[in-house]
Design a protein around this motif. Structure first.
Motif, mmCIF file in Angstrom:
data_model
loop_
_atom_site.group_PDB
_atom_site.id
_atom_site.type_symbol
_atom_site.label_atom_id
_atom_site.label_comp_id
_atom_site.label_asym_id
_atom_site.label_seq_id
_atom_site.Cartn_x
_atom_site.Cartn_y
_atom_site.Cartn_z
ATOM 1 N N ILE A 117 30.482 -1.492 -52.445
ATOM 2 C CA ILE A 117 29.844 -0.538 -51.487
ATOM 3 C C ILE A 117 28.882 0.239 -52.213
ATOM 4 O O ILE A 117 27.672 0.333 -51.222
ATOM 5 N N GLU A 118 28.774 0.600 -53.242
ATOM 6 C CA GLU A 118 27.801 1.428 -53.874
ATOM 7 C C GLU A 118 26.209 0.329 -53.915
ATOM 8 O O GLU A 118 25.365 0.760 -53.864
ATOM 9 N N TRP A 119 27.040 -0.753 -54.524
ATOM 10 C CA TRP A 119 25.918 -1.862 -54.584
ATOM 11 C C TRP A 119 25.118 -2.105 -53.348
ATOM 12 O O TRP A 119 23.836 -2.237 -53.357
ATOM 13 N N GLY A 120 25.983 -2.344 -52.308
ATOM 14 C CA GLY A 120 25.190 -2.386 -51.011
ATOM 15 C C GLY A 120 24.165 -1.506 -50.635
ATOM 16 O O GLY A 120 23.133 -1.558 -50.189
ATOM 17 N N LYS A 121 24.543 -0.344 -51.030
ATOM 18 C CA LYS A 121 23.556 1.115 -50.669
ATOM 19 C C LYS A 121 22.336 1.083 -51.491
ATOM 20 O O LYS A 121 21.343 1.171 -51.287
ATOM 21 N N GLU A 122 22.728 0.384 -52.942
ATOM 22 C CA GLU A 122 21.300 0.266 -53.777
ATOM 23 C C GLU A 122 20.458 -0.636 -53.097
ATOM 24 O O GLU A 122 19.368 -0.830 -52.991
ATOM 25 N N PHE A 123 20.907 -1.947 -52.383
ATOM 26 C CA PHE A 123 20.128 -2.927 -51.706
ATOM 27 C C PHE A 123 19.447 -2.464 -50.497
ATOM 28 O O PHE A 123 18.350 -2.716 -50.140
ATOM 29 N N VAL A 124 20.231 -1.384 -49.678
ATOM 30 C CA VAL A 124 19.551 -0.950 -48.648
ATOM 31 C C VAL A 124 18.210 -0.152 -49.129
ATOM 32 O O VAL A 124 17.162 0.192 -48.237
ATOM 33 N N CYS A 168 36.133 -6.265 -46.531
ATOM 34 C CA CYS A 168 34.925 -5.176 -46.878
ATOM 35 C C CYS A 168 33.885 -6.132 -47.543
ATOM 36 O O CYS A 168 32.732 -5.960 -47.366
ATOM 37 N N LEU A 169 34.197 -7.028 -48.651
ATOM 38 C CA LEU A 169 33.130 -7.731 -49.236
ATOM 39 C C LEU A 169 32.409 -8.660 -48.285
ATOM 40 O O LEU A 169 31.227 -8.656 -48.414
ATOM 41 N N LEU A 170 33.147 -9.220 -47.418
ATOM 42 C CA LEU A 170 32.534 -10.112 -46.427
ATOM 43 C C LEU A 170 31.499 -9.134 -45.627
ATOM 44 O O LEU A 170 30.335 -9.637 -45.150
ATOM 45 N N ALA A 171 31.983 -8.163 -45.010
ATOM 46 C CA ALA A 171 31.159 -7.158 -44.222
ATOM 47 C C ALA A 171 29.647 -6.673 -45.127
ATOM 48 O O ALA A 171 28.732 -6.862 -44.476
ATOM 49 N N LEU A 225 28.487 1.086 -44.338
ATOM 50 C CA LEU A 225 29.084 1.070 -45.739
ATOM 51 C C LEU A 225 29.996 2.262 -46.090
ATOM 52 O O LEU A 225 31.045 2.099 -46.768
ATOM 53 N N ASP A 226 29.600 3.438 -45.576
ATOM 54 C CA ASP A 226 30.609 4.631 -45.535
ATOM 55 C C ASP A 226 31.730 4.462 -44.922
ATOM 56 O O ASP A 226 33.178 4.908 -45.489
ATOM 57 N N ASN A 227 31.887 3.608 -43.698
ATOM 58 C CA ASN A 227 33.016 3.394 -43.022
ATOM 59 C C ASN A 227 33.804 2.492 -43.732
ATOM 60 O O ASN A 227 35.244 2.379 -43.616
ATOM 61 N N LEU A 228 33.508 1.464 -44.445
ATOM 62 C CA LEU A 228 34.223 0.390 -45.125
ATOM 63 C C LEU A 228 34.925 1.412 -46.343
ATOM 64 O O LEU A 228 36.253 0.879 -46.236
ATOM 65 N N ARG A 229 34.355 2.200 -46.674
ATOM 66 C CA ARG A 229 35.175 3.002 -47.847
ATOM 67 C C ARG A 229 36.125 3.669 -47.080
ATOM 68 O O ARG A 229 37.306 3.779 -47.557
#
Length: 128
Positions: free
Chosen positions: A28-35, A87-90, A114-118
């Motif tokens: 999830i944090e990794w996703g935020k890095e890419f955003v 979660c990972l697929l999303a 991403l926050d909602n996935l957490r």
């Protein structure tokens, strides 16, 4: 680049106090890095992926990296494997939407997802 961003995200996660699987929390944090990265980098990553699909390399390192991450989550005893994979697929969907520069969601909407996935994973752990 994927591994470096994943390691950076992993350092931000306090695994002892995390209410969800540490790999999912890191992803999830990794996703935020890419955003928050520069959009120009997207086309380079896509070009690399396309180059591997056009060649006869025995193994695509990008696919291997993702396969390894997914296997860690499936084998983790810290999460419900089905919910973790959702979660990972999303996150992968968000990642590739950005790579393909679809602009379907704003940066704020993506961060909300991403926050909602957490929360989705945290609520699951509280129910158990």
């Amino acid at each position: 680049e994927l591994e470096a961003k994943f390691k950076t995200a992993e350092k931000k996660i306090d695994t002892k106090s995390s209410e969800i699987d540490p790999i999912c929390a890191t992803f999830i944090e990794w996703g935020k890095e890419f955003v928050n990265r520069q959009p120009k980098e997207s086309t380079f990553g896509l070009a690399i992926q396309a180059a591997f699909s056009e060649t006869k390399f025995p193994e695509n390192p990008i696919n291997s990296w993702f396969r390894e991450i997914f296997q860690k989550v499936l084998l983790s005893k810290d999460s419900d494997p089905e919910k973790a994979i959702i979660c990972l697929l999303a996150i992968q969907g968000l990642f590739f939407m950005d790579f393909l520069q679809m602009d379907a969601l704003s940066k704020e909407q993506t961060l909300t997802v991403l926050d909602n996935l957490r929360k989705f994973l945290t609520d699951d752990n509280k129910a158990n």
